[in-house]
Design a protein around this motif. Structure first.
Motif, PDB file in Angstrom:
ATOM      1  N   GLU A   1      46.831  43.964  32.220  1.00  0.00           N
ATOM      2  CA  GLU A   1      46.062  45.197  32.443  1.00  0.00           C
ATOM      3  C   GLU A   1      44.632  45.052  31.919  1.00  0.00           C
ATOM      4  OE1 GLU A   1      49.411  48.723  32.619  1.00  0.00           O
ATOM      5  OE2 GLU A   1      48.544  48.211  30.674  1.00  0.00           O
TER       6      GLU A   1
ATOM      7  N   LYS B   1      50.461  50.459  39.919  1.00  0.00           N
ATOM      8  CA  LYS B   1      51.127  49.759  41.018  1.00  0.00           C
ATOM      9  C   LYS B   1      52.146  48.807  40.420  1.00  0.00           C
ATOM     10  CE  LYS B   1      47.019  49.694  44.030  1.00  0.00           C
ATOM     11  NZ  LYS B   1      46.053  48.798  44.730  1.00  0.00           N
TER      12      LYS B   1
ATOM     13  N   LEU C   1      42.849  43.256  34.689  1.00  0.00           N
ATOM     14  CA  LEU C   1      42.620  44.152  35.821  1.00  0.00           C
ATOM     15  C   LEU C   1      41.421  45.049  35.551  1.00  0.00           C
ATOM     16  CD1 LEU C   1      46.290  45.272  36.636  1.00  0.00           C
ATOM     17  CD2 LEU C   1      44.922  43.605  37.880  1.00  0.00           C
ATOM     18  N   SER C   2      41.315  45.557  34.327  1.00  0.00           N
ATOM     19  CA  SER C   2      40.175  46.409  33.971  1.00  0.00           C
ATOM     20  C   SER C   2      38.883  45.615  33.961  1.00  0.00           C
ATOM     21  CB  SER C   2      40.435  47.043  32.596  1.00  0.00           C
ATOM     22  OG  SER C   2      39.335  47.813  32.191  1.00  0.00           O
TER      23      SER C   2
ATOM     24  N   ARG D   1      51.299  44.255  43.406  1.00  0.00           N
ATOM     25  CA  ARG D   1      50.071  43.544  43.037  1.00  0.00           C
ATOM     26  C   ARG D   1      50.139  42.075  43.471  1.00  0.00           C
ATOM     27  NH1 ARG D   1      46.473  46.514  40.538  1.00  0.00           N
ATOM     28  NH2 ARG D   1      47.098  48.436  39.505  1.00  0.00           N
TER      29      ARG D   1
ATOM     30  N   ILE E   1      39.776  45.526  39.177  1.00  0.00           N
ATOM     31  CA  ILE E   1      40.842  45.551  40.188  1.00  0.00           C
ATOM     32  C   ILE E   1      41.571  46.880  40.113  1.00  0.00           C
ATOM     33  CG2 ILE E   1      42.969  44.429  40.969  1.00  0.00           C
ATOM     34  CD1 ILE E   1      41.916  41.836  39.700  1.00  0.00           C
ATOM     35  N   ALA E   2      41.619  47.577  41.237  1.00  0.00           N
ATOM     36  CA  ALA E   2      42.199  48.912  41.264  1.00  0.00           C
ATOM     37  C   ALA E   2      43.728  48.873  41.114  1.00  0.00           C
ATOM     38  CB  ALA E   2      41.839  49.601  42.582  1.00  0.00           C
TER      39      ALA E   2
ATOM     40  N   THR F   1      48.647  49.200  35.326  1.00  0.00           N
ATOM     41  CA  THR F   1      47.560  50.137  35.568  1.00  0.00           C
ATOM     42  C   THR F   1      46.263  49.401  35.860  1.00  0.00           C
ATOM     43  OG1 THR F   1      48.587  51.704  34.032  1.00  0.00           O
ATOM     44  CG2 THR F   1      46.283  52.082  34.612  1.00  0.00           C
ATOM     45  N   GLY F   2      45.631  49.746  36.982  1.00  0.00           N
ATOM     46  CA  GLY F   2      44.376  49.125  37.372  1.00  0.00           C
ATOM     47  C   GLY F   2      43.181  49.814  36.746  1.00  0.00           C
TER      48      GLY F   2
END
Length: 261
Positions: A252, A32, A255-256, A37, A260-261, A25-26
């Motif tokens: 994750e 994705k 990404l947060s 990714r 990053i989406a 999860t972005g």
């Protein structure tokens, strides 16, 4: 210099079956798959002619074509990503100057890691791979994984000229005290090869060190082919691979943090 990126991906991972299709999860809540990714990370690398996903699994191939990737089907006999890259190379109409193997479980690989790697392939180097000096948090993750019986990332030991001495899933050199740790280099799961070196690799049998560590690059060292380690800088980014289910939350979180989406 022409260069292609191959992203080898297999479903039947012994440690984490189905890993390429695990969803991450972005920052915006969008899920994705890991392979998507990794492919998106490859798309951000400059001076690359083509990017291909290499797999022997129809589920991965369908997912990859669904998000727009070029896919090359490889055999189930490939024992590791480098052998799979050799099979991918055999399907190209012409040889590139450099083949890059971007591991499908490393979606946090910054583009400048790969660009530095390609730049290091100056005609003399047959095979190269990036290394990143461990910060305190990464080193703590390494030590924690080993103490809790998990096989996490890989460390590299090299000479002063950056030629590789060894790679291990143990933390090398030994870390006895995290308050005053030695210099530890995190091996980044990306490789660059000349086509000649890649074809030679595919002809060699698996060696005892490669088998013991489960590290494909050791086959080059066991057969006398030098590996050039390319030190890279994080520039504030966190690098970590998805090796075990516990790494999903770690990735994750990055990404947060990185938006990053």
């Amino acid at each position: 210099m022409s260069a292609v990126i191959f992203i080898p991906a297999r479903y039947a991972s012994s440690r984490y079956p189905g890993k390429p299709l695990v969803e991450l999860t972005g920052v915006n809540g969008e899920k994705k798959t890991l392979i998507q990714r990794a492919w998106e990370a490859a798309q951000g690398v400059s001076r690359i002619d083509r990017v291909y996903v290499l797999t022997d699994d129809d589920r991965i191939a369908e997912a990859a074509t669904g998000f727009g990737a070029d896919v090359l089907m490889t055999s189930s006999e490939a024992r590791n990503g480098t052998e799979r890259c050799a099979e991918g190379l055999a399907q190209l109409d012409t040889d590139p100057d450099v083949v890059v193997n971007l591991q499908g479980d490393a979606p946090l690989t910054p583009h400048w890691f790969v660009e530095a790697l390609v730049s290091a392939m100056d005609g003399e180097v047959q095979m190269a791979t990036p290394v990143l000096k461990c910060d305190r948090a990464t080193l703590s993750n390494f030590v924690t994984d080993r103490r809790e019986g998990r096989v996490g990332g890989t460390t590299a030991v090299m000479r002063s000229d950056h030629s590789a001495l060894y790679f291990s899933k143990e933390v090398l050199p030994y870390v006895g005290d995290l308050s005053t740790p030695p210099e530890v280099w995190h091996h980044v799961g990306v490789y660059a090869y000349t086509p000649h070196a890649l074809r030679a690799y595919a002809q060699w049998p698996e060696g005892p060190l490669e088998r013991a560590e489960g590290l494909e690059q050791l086959r080059f060292l066991e057969n006398g082919t030098p590996i050039t380690c390319v030190p890279v800088e994080a520039r504030g980014r966190v690098f970590w691979e998805l090796n075990n289910p516990v790494d999903v939350a770690r990735i994750e979180e990055v990404l947060s943090k990185e938006g990053i989406a």
